[in-house]
Each structure stands twice: as C-alpha cells, then as structure tokens.
Design a protein around this motif. Structure first.
Motif, PDB file in Angstrom:
ATOM      1  N   GLY A   8     -68.709  10.787   5.186  1.00 30.26           N
ATOM      2  CA  GLY A   8     -67.838  10.068   6.113  1.00 30.26           C
ATOM      3  C   GLY A   8     -67.618   8.644   5.662  1.00 30.26           C
ATOM      4  N   ARG A   9     -66.968   7.872   6.525  1.00 27.77           N
ATOM      5  CA  ARG A   9     -66.674   6.478   6.211  1.00 27.77           C
ATOM      6  C   ARG A   9     -67.005   5.612   7.407  1.00 27.77           C
ATOM      7  NH1 ARG A   9     -62.261   4.815   4.133  1.00 27.77           N
ATOM      8  NH2 ARG A   9     -61.712   6.740   3.040  1.00 27.77           N
ATOM      9  N   GLY A  10     -67.223   4.317   7.146  1.00 26.83           N
ATOM     10  CA  GLY A  10     -67.580   3.435   8.238  1.00 26.83           C
ATOM     11  C   GLY A  10     -67.186   1.997   7.973  1.00 26.83           C
ATOM     12  N   THR A  11     -67.309   1.192   9.025  1.00 27.49           N
ATOM     13  CA  THR A  11     -67.093  -0.249   8.947  1.00 27.49           C
ATOM     14  C   THR A  11     -68.203  -0.929   9.740  1.00 27.49           C
ATOM     15  OG1 THR A  11     -65.678  -0.229  10.913  1.00 27.49           O
ATOM     16  CG2 THR A  11     -64.580  -0.030   8.766  1.00 27.49           C
ATOM     17  N   GLY A  12     -68.396  -2.203   9.479  1.00 22.47           N
ATOM     18  CA  GLY A  12     -69.444  -2.898  10.220  1.00 22.47           C
ATOM     19  C   GLY A  12     -69.435  -4.390   9.963  1.00 22.47           C
ATOM     20  N   VAL A  13     -70.299  -5.082  10.691  1.00 28.58           N
ATOM     21  CA  VAL A  13     -70.505  -6.520  10.511  1.00 28.58           C
ATOM     22  C   VAL A  13     -72.003  -6.786  10.505  1.00 28.58           C
ATOM     23  CG1 VAL A  13     -68.316  -7.209  11.558  1.00 28.58           C
ATOM     24  CG2 VAL A  13     -70.351  -6.964  12.994  1.00 28.58           C
ATOM     25  N   HIS A  14     -72.385  -7.866   9.816  1.00 28.94           N
ATOM     26  CA  HIS A  14     -73.794  -8.266   9.774  1.00 28.94           C
ATOM     27  C   HIS A  14     -73.860  -9.782   9.861  1.00 28.94           C
ATOM     28  CE1 HIS A  14     -78.070  -7.992   8.787  1.00 28.94           C
ATOM     29  NE2 HIS A  14     -77.876  -9.054   8.022  1.00 28.94           N
ATOM     30  N   HIS A  15     -74.693 -10.284  10.774  1.00 30.73           N
ATOM     31  CA  HIS A  15     -74.875 -11.718  10.947  1.00 30.73           C
ATOM     32  C   HIS A  15     -76.124 -12.132  10.158  1.00 30.73           C
ATOM     33  CE1 HIS A  15     -71.871 -11.365  14.087  1.00 30.73           C
ATOM     34  NE2 HIS A  15     -72.583 -10.389  14.622  1.00 30.73           N
ATOM     35  N   MET A  16     -75.904 -12.928   9.118  1.00 25.34           N
ATOM     36  CA  MET A  16     -76.978 -13.235   8.183  1.00 25.34           C
ATOM     37  C   MET A  16     -78.082 -14.070   8.829  1.00 25.34           C
ATOM     38  SD  MET A  16     -75.617 -11.645   5.654  1.00 25.34           S
ATOM     39  CE  MET A  16     -76.598 -12.083   4.220  1.00 25.34           C
ATOM     40  N   LYS A  17     -77.730 -14.979   9.723  1.00 22.38           N
ATOM     41  CA  LYS A  17     -78.708 -15.915  10.282  1.00 22.38           C
ATOM     42  C   LYS A  17     -79.823 -15.208  11.036  1.00 22.38           C
ATOM     43  CE  LYS A  17     -77.212 -20.047   9.073  1.00 22.38           C
ATOM     44  NZ  LYS A  17     -78.037 -20.968   8.255  1.00 22.38           N
ATOM     45  N   ASP A  18     -79.449 -14.242  11.890  1.00 19.79           N
ATOM     46  CA  ASP A  18     -80.470 -13.576  12.694  1.00 19.79           C
ATOM     47  C   ASP A  18     -80.649 -12.106  12.319  1.00 19.79           C
ATOM     48  OD1 ASP A  18     -78.175 -12.466  13.717  1.00 19.79           O
ATOM     49  OD2 ASP A  18     -78.459 -13.204  15.755  1.00 19.79           O
ATOM     50  N   ALA A  19     -80.027 -11.674  11.208  1.00 20.11           N
ATOM     51  CA  ALA A  19     -80.176 -10.302  10.703  1.00 20.11           C
ATOM     52  C   ALA A  19     -79.792  -9.260  11.746  1.00 20.11           C
ATOM     53  CB  ALA A  19     -81.596 -10.060  10.206  1.00 20.11           C
ATOM     54  N   SER A  20     -78.747  -9.534  12.513  1.00 18.72           N
ATOM     55  CA  SER A  20     -78.258  -8.577  13.497  1.00 18.72           C
ATOM     56  C   SER A  20     -76.886  -8.084  13.059  1.00 18.72           C
ATOM     57  CB  SER A  20     -78.169  -9.227  14.875  1.00 18.72           C
ATOM     58  OG  SER A  20     -77.156 -10.230  14.883  1.00 18.72           O
ATOM     59  N   GLY A  21     -76.460  -6.959  13.649  1.00 24.58           N
ATOM     60  CA  GLY A  21     -75.147  -6.445  13.311  1.00 24.58           C
ATOM     61  C   GLY A  21     -74.949  -5.054  13.845  1.00 24.58           C
ATOM     62  N   GLU A  22     -73.841  -4.451  13.454  1.00 18.92           N
ATOM     63  CA  GLU A  22     -73.544  -3.103  13.903  1.00 18.92           C
ATOM     64  C   GLU A  22     -72.618  -2.433  12.908  1.00 18.92           C
ATOM     65  OE1 GLU A  22     -71.713  -3.636  17.679  1.00 18.92           O
ATOM     66  OE2 GLU A  22     -69.784  -4.255  16.849  1.00 18.92           O
ATOM     67  N   THR A  23     -72.629  -1.101  12.935  1.00 18.81           N
ATOM     68  CA  THR A  23     -71.719  -0.339  12.090  1.00 18.81           C
ATOM     69  C   THR A  23     -71.245   0.883  12.853  1.00 18.81           C
ATOM     70  OG1 THR A  23     -71.433   0.766   9.949  1.00 18.81           O
ATOM     71  CG2 THR A  23     -73.570   1.018  11.022  1.00 18.81           C
ATOM     72  N   LEU A  24     -70.026   1.304  12.589  1.00 17.80           N
ATOM     73  CA  LEU A  24     -69.438   2.505  13.171  1.00 17.80           C
ATOM     74  C   LEU A  24     -69.179   3.477  12.033  1.00 17.80           C
ATOM     75  CD1 LEU A  24     -68.206   4.117  15.520  1.00 17.80           C
ATOM     76  CD2 LEU A  24     -66.027   2.951  15.029  1.00 17.80           C
ATOM     77  N   LEU A  25     -69.869   4.619  12.056  1.00 18.87           N
ATOM     78  CA  LEU A  25     -69.746   5.635  11.015  1.00 18.87           C
ATOM     79  C   LEU A  25     -68.996   6.831  11.580  1.00 18.87           C
ATOM     80  CD1 LEU A  25     -70.410   6.977   8.293  1.00 18.87           C
ATOM     81  CD2 LEU A  25     -72.615   7.662   9.291  1.00 18.87           C
ATOM     82  N   THR A  26     -67.916   7.218  10.939  1.00 18.96           N
ATOM     83  CA  THR A  26     -67.150   8.396  11.323  1.00 18.96           C
ATOM     84  C   THR A  26     -67.481   9.527  10.365  1.00 18.96           C
ATOM     85  OG1 THR A  26     -65.347   7.016  12.168  1.00 18.96           O
ATOM     86  CG2 THR A  26     -64.840   9.332  11.718  1.00 18.96           C
ATOM     87  N   LEU A  27     -68.138  10.577  10.884  1.00 21.04           N
ATOM     88  CA  LEU A  27     -68.490  11.721  10.059  1.00 21.04           C
ATOM     89  C   LEU A  27     -67.274  12.617   9.874  1.00 21.04           C
ATOM     90  CD1 LEU A  27     -71.973  12.610  11.557  1.00 21.04           C
ATOM     91  CD2 LEU A  27     -71.490  11.342   9.461  1.00 21.04           C
TER      92      LEU A  27
END
Length: 291
Positions: free
Chosen positions: A249-268
């Motif tokens: 599948g494919r996905g997109t996401g963001v990551h915040h470097m300062k606090d190591a947080s983020g999210e990703t959406l993966l479409t299978l």
C-alpha cells in the motif's frame, strides 16, 4: 614543523605537525602537505564543527590569476577519528566516529574568489558509528555512505549540499530499524531557514527489539518515497512492499522533530488471505464478525 595551538573567530586548532613542500611558477603554486592536527572548532555559517582530530596527506594547487585553489587527498581518502557537528538554532547534533573522507571525481575542496568567496566541497563520507539528534528525534548506528557536493558562500551565509545515500543500519528512537537505504538528498541552510528533502528508492524498515523484548509486532518491509523537512516538521509519502516485492500500500504522514511526535495514514491495497490462515475481521459495536 610543529605549530602550537591556534584560535580565531572562525577556526580553532590544537597542536599540529606539518611536513610541507611547495614550488611556484609565476601565479601558479603547488604544494604537498602531510598534516596531523585536531580541529577544535570551525564555524561555517550556522554549522559548527568540533572535536575532530585528523591526519592526512594533501595536494594543493593554486592559480592566482584564475583566482582559484584546490585541495585533494593524496591517498584518495583520509581518516577523522571522531567529529561533532551542531546547528544550535535547530537543536541538531551529529556525532560520528571512525570517519573516512574520500575524493570524488575531482578535488575535495575548490576555493574561488572571483566575485565573492565560494567553497565547493565534494567527496564521499563514511563512518563506523554515528548518533544523530534533532530535538527528541534520535537515531544511532552505522550511517549510510554519503556521496556529496556542497557549496558554501560565506558572505551570504548560505550552504547547499546535494548527493546520494547508500546502505547504513540505524535505529530510530529505539523503536524502528532502518537499513540498506538507496536514495538522493538536498540540504539548504542560510542565516534564517533550513530545508532538507530526500527521495528514497529503497529503505528496509523493521521493528527494533530492545533488551528483554521478544514480541515481534511488525514484519520487515521495504519502503520508497519522498520526504521534506521544513525547519522542525517533516512531511513524507511512501509506498510499502514486502521483501519479496509484493506491494502492500501507500501512505502519507508528518513528524515533528522537536518532540518526536507525528502520524501517518496507510492505505492498504488489494490483499489476499489464505484459507486457514489469519483472517480480517469487521467490528460492529462489541461484536467481531468475519469479514
């Protein structure tokens, strides 16, 4: 020659041992130098290099009429025992040990001073071990071999680096293994802004098991895709495949470097489940029904 420690606003060196031979023909000057020294600190725009003892043999050629000088490693490569690089405003620190810096197709350094001073730096950098941190986002392990071309314009405080990445074996935030990367990158730094982008053809991702951990939750996968880092936030898109080459599948996401947080959406994408093997379920309220 034995030279005592030296310090200025731009560079600080420990005690140095130098063997030098030089000759000149009008505006052209050539020199061979064997150097053993300790770089205590060097400032390149917002980038600070520090704690880098090194030794090597170099060939220097200068043409005063052309306003150009070059430096090449005579043995093709030279070693740097360790180094530390810091961009304080971005909370970035890079520590490397067992560093090897090699010539690329041309000289390591070309210095031009026709209209403004410009440094062109090209080579291939490898390290035995490394630790890279930006805020709370941290990676450790064996960095990928980096083939790079850099341009530094001190009057503008601008640095641009482009190049390629190969192999490596790193652990991200003690959770994710990243190995066998193949890809290209670009990095831009000036007095106010920082931007990096990468295009990866291949990256092996796996779950990192820490001390005492035995439960494998995620099977290894291969990823390809693009990522852009603007200041402290990374945005990325990717495609996942199995090591055997089956697309997941494919996905997109963001990551915040300062606090190591983020999210990703993966479409299978289309998946096939074998009879008698693990099956998907659809959850309705508190009931789980076979899909």
């Amino acid at each position: 020659l034995h030279i005592a420690a030296f310090s200025s606003d731009a560079i600080s060196l420990g005690e140095s041992r130098i063997l030098l031979g030089a000759s000149g023909n009008g505006p052209e000057i050539v020199a061979d130098i064997d150097l053993e020294t300790a770089l205590r600190k060097a400032t390149i725009g917002r980038l600070t290099l520090a704690d880098a003892p090194f030794r090597g043999a170099f060939h220097i050629a200068a043409d005063l009429n052309a306003q150009r000088a070059t430096i090449s490693s005579k043995s093709d490569c030279f070693t740097i025992d360790k180094s530390r690089s810091v961009i304080a405003q971005q909370d970035i620190a890079i520590n490397l040990t067992g560093v090897t810096l090699c010539n690329a197709e041309g000289p390591l350094v070309t210095y031009r001073w026709i209209d403004e001073p410009v440094f062109d730096i090209s080579g291939e950098l490898a390290a035995r071990q490394g630790a890279i941190a930006m805020g709370e986002t941290k990676a450790r392990g064996r960095p990928p071999v980096t083939r790079f071309d850099a341009v530094y314009r001190p009057a503008r405080k601008e640095t641009t680096i482009t190049g390629g990445l190969a192999n490596g074996d790193m652990i991200l935030n003690e959770a994710l293994g990243m190995a066998g990367v193949i890809g290209d990158f670009r990095f831009d730094l000036d007095a106010d802004d920082m931007r990096a982008e990468a295009s990866l053809d291949r990256l092996r991702l796996s779950q990192h098991l820490g001390a005492g951990q035995t439960l494998v939750m995620i099977a290894p996968v291969l990823a390809s895709g693009e990522a852009v880092l603007e200041e402290n936030e990374a945005a990325f898109s990717y495609v996942l495949t199995t090591p055997e080459g089956y697309r997941l599948g494919r996905g997109t996401g963001v990551h915040h470097m300062k606090d190591a947080s983020g999210e990703t959406l993966l479409t299978l994408e289309k998946l096939t489940f074998s009879p008698g093997g693990p099956q998907p379920t659809v959850r309705v309220g508190t009931c789980a029904l076979p899909a």
